[in-house]
Structures are given as structure tokens and as C-alpha cells.
Motif scaffolding. Structure first.
Motif: not given
Length: 423
Positions: A241, A299, A339, A396, A398
Motif C-alpha cells: 500500500r 497512484s 491505496k 486496488y 483507495c
């Protein structure tokens, strides 16, 4: 009058973050090159991409106020090339290549800092290639142009070295050929004149607590506006992360900021965003400079939005328009954000991936969660392009929270709902 901003690698995820900026500041965003033209291609042809972009700009009847991009190579080189041609603000192609070319970047860094690993350059196609590397095991090897740890290997012995070199030889041309096109557009110093994209760099192992500084240079002034922790899995090679803000002590962050300012000024990089990665080795109270990327990290966009109240797309756009950024601080809805990556080391056929029903269950519980799944049922993870050497990124999420404990608990609940299963 609205300002027209052309985006290389326009995609739905980033458009959702750019759209509110456009409404607030009266910008109109236009796709100059689509995401599938500059990302996850098996082969890249810069001449074709530049020709397409130039023709699309030529056909546009309004003002051309800025050209931006947030993806890695080739986008990072396309942007300065086109900006120069159109007379728009931005860094020189040469300064961008000093960041992108891993060996050239180390040579330049070594002139102003000692906080870098031992390194050497080698040609992976040489017959007795191991003899050209003056480092003892363990060490890292990677092409001088790559990204996201693609074709990067941690080497512990001759067997691993031989296996990794075979993989590099097979795959290096994907980026070396288009990278050489841009290298041939400039005059390189003698120290790197013959080191093209077919070469690799070997580096001694550096480790510690990893973080990324997001910053920019405006008229020679280097500013850092955020420090993000990059937290790895136990294998020490794979990210689990990115978490913001960093837990590193302020004194350590300030040392990194000072190093970043010194290096970026030395590279003569100007009027553009960048991010720069460091390790902090607590045992010896030492910082190590890992690498420099001449772009924002997309990202980090949503985690900045969650904590600071705005995506750092704003920084990129301000600079592209020739303006100094005025980025907010701690005006978001959360005290921390991350993330989180969905990763696997297994390359079997996927028989189940999270669908809309599962995603909506997460969104109902955590309305601000941002979820992106890269794979579909029936795929193998290896079908994805540009993966790192030790795992596959399946997607992913967030998420934001009031503290780290709550953030990790939110992620745990998310994993209970979003399931990946293999045959």
C-alpha cells in the motif's frame, strides 16, 4: 475564455478527478492520445504517437494552452517533446531523460550526493556478462529504462543471475527501442553517450522505510507538498500500500527534502512536477535516494484528495499553464488515506473476480472508497502487461479514515467482500 488542456493517456479514472478541477477553474480537457495508445502496449512507436498527437493538435481550431500526462514512459518523454514544439511551458527533454535513464541519473546524482547505492552499468547481451558487474551478491539488476519494477530482479547467486538475464534479454526491447528514439533527439555527455536503452544497471541493496516525496520545480524553486509512505510486503520487493501522510519523523523528511532540492536543481529540471523515492535506514540513521520520476504519481491522486482536499493533478495543470501551484493542505475529509493493492503470486486461471454487486457493497459501507479491478474471469494474471517481477497486481482500492487503525480495519472489511478465486 476556457483554457484547453490536452491530456496524453486520458482515462476514466483520471477524468473523474480532472472534471471537478475543470469546472472550478474553467478548463476544458481534451484527449490527445488515449490510454491504450501509451499504456500496456506490447510495442511502442514514438514516431507514430508524435505524428498522431501533432495532427490532432493541428486540427484543433481553438487555443492550445497546455499538454499534460501522468503516466510513465513513453508519456513522460512525449509531453516535453510536444511542449517544446508547441512553445508551451515545461522541462527540457534532456532534463527528463536524466531522470528516466537510470544509469545517467545515478551518474548525475553522484556529483551532488553520497546518499545513493553503489552502481555499475552492463550490457545484458555480453557473453561473460557477470564479469562486467563489480558488485558482490546480493544486488539488484534492471534495465536503464523500465518502470513499476518491470524486469527488475533481486539477485542472490549465479543461478538467479543467469535466469534473470535470460528474461531481461527476451523482454528489454519493449522499452529500449522507443527509449532510444528519444535519446537520439539530444546530445548526451561523454559518460553516457554509448549507454542506450539496451543496457542495464546493477545496484547494491538499499533498504529501510520507503517513502515518496511529491514535488515540483517552478522557475528553479524546488517545492515538496507531500510525503507518502510506500509499505512493502514481507518479500521486500512488492508494494502492499501507499499511505499518506508519512509516519517518518519530520527531521528525516526534511533531510530528504533538502536532498531532493539539491538533486533536482543539479539536473536542471524546471517548470514541472516530479516524485522522488527514498529509503530511511533507521539503524544507521541514513537516507538513500532510490529513484526520480519526472511526473506526478497518479497512484497518489485520490489519497491526496481524501486528506488535502484536492488531487495533485492541480499541481501538474498549474505548471503546464506556466503558473505557480497553490496546493491545499489538510482540507480533505480524512486524516489519513491509502491505496491498497490486490496482489497475487499465483498465475492460475481466475474463476471469480469481484463484480459490481460486491463493489457496491463496499461502496455502501465506505462511500468514498475508490475501487479498480484490472482482471476478468477466465484471465491469467500474466495476461496483464507491465507487471513487476515478483507478483501480479489484480486491482486496488483507495480508502480514507480518521487514523491508521481505522484505515487498516476498513481495508480488512473490504477484503472480506472483494474475493478473487483461481481454478
Amino acid at each position: 475564455m476556457p483554457k484547453n488542456i490536452f491530456v496524453i493517456g486520458f482515462d476514466n479514472f483520471n477524468y473523474a478527478l480532472l472534471e471537478p478541477i475543470g469546472k472550478k477553474k474553467n478548463y476544458r480537457f481534451h484527449s490527445l492520445l488515449a490510454t491504450n495508445e501509451v499504456k500496456r502496449q506490447k510495442h511502442y512507436f514514438p514516431e507514430n504517437l508524435l505524428s498522431k498527437a501533432e495532427e490532432r493538435l493541428k486540427q484543433f481550431s481553438g487555443s492550445i494552452d497546455a499538454i499534460v500526462g501522468y503516466w510513465d514512459f513513453p508519456t513522460t518523454c512525449l509531453v516535453p517533446f510536444l511542449n517544446k514544439k508547441m512553445g508551451l511551458p515545461g522541462p527540457s527533454l534532456q532534463s527528463v531523460l536524466k531522470c528516466e535513464h537510470k544509469y545517467w541519473s545515478r551518474v548525475e546524482q553522484s556529483q551532488v550526493t553520497q546518499d545513493i547505492p553503489k552502481f555499475c552499468v552492463f550490457n545484458p547481451h555480453d557473453k561473460d556478462v557477470r564479469s562486467k558487474i563489480n558488485l558482490a551478491y546480493p544486488f539488484w539488476i534492471k534495465p536503464v529504462k523500465s518502470f513499476a519494477s518491470h524486469l527488475g530482479f533481486r539477485i542472490h547467486n549465479d543461478k538467479e543471475f543467469k535466469e534473470s538475464i535470460a528474461i531481461i534479454r527476451e523482454g528489454i526491447g519493449r522499452f529500449s527501442t522507443p527509449f532510444n528514439y528519444f535519446l537520439n533527439q539530444i546530445t548526451r555527455p561523454q559518460s553516457v553517450a554509448d549507454i542506450n536503452g539496451e543496457f542495464c544497471i546493477a545496484e547494491s541493496i538499499i533498504s529501510g522505510r520507503q517513502c515518496t516525496l511529491e514535488g515540483y520545480v517552478y522557475h528553479g524553486q524546488v517545492e515538496i507538498y507531500g510525503v507518502i509512505d510506500s509499505i512493502r510486503e514481507p518479500n521486500r520487493s512488492t508494494f502492499s500500500r501507499y499511505q499518506y501522510p508519512s509516519h517518518l519523523p519530520q527531521r528525516i523528511q526534511q533531510r530528504m527534502i533538502s536532498e531532493a532540492q539539491k538533486v533536482m536543481n543539479h539536473l536542471q529540471y524546471d517548470n514541472a512536477p516530479f516524485n522522488i523515492e527514498f529509503f530511511y535506514e533507521e539503524r544507521h540513521d541514513h537516507i538513500w535516494l532510490l529513484e526520480i520520476n519526472p511526473r506526478i504519481s497518479q497512484s497518489h491522486c485520490d489519497i491526496f484528495r481524501k486528506v488535502d482536499g484536492a488531487s495533485h493533478h492541480e499541481v501538474m495543470i498549474d505548471l503546464a499553464l506556466g503558473d505557480q501551484p497553490d496546493f491545499p493542505k489538510r482540507k480533505g475529509n480524512f486524516h489519513c488515506a491509502a491505496k491498497f493493492f490486490f496482489r497475487t503470486h499465483h498465475n492460475g486461471v481466475l474463476k471469480q473476480v469481484p463484480g459490481q454487486e460486491q463493489i457496491q457493497r463496499v461502496k455502501k459501507r465506505f462511500p468514498d472508497a475508490l475501487i479498480n479491478i484490472h482482471v476478468k474471469e477466465g484471465m491469467r494474471p500474466s495476461d496483464l502487461q507491465s507487471q513487476e517481477s515478483y507478483s501480479y497486481e489484480l486491482g486496488y482500492v483507495c480508502m480514507g479514515a480518521d487514523n491508521e487503525h481505522a484505515l487498516l480495519d476498513n481495508h480488512r472489511q473490504c477484503l472480506e467482500i472483494l474475493k478473487f478465486e483461481f481454478q
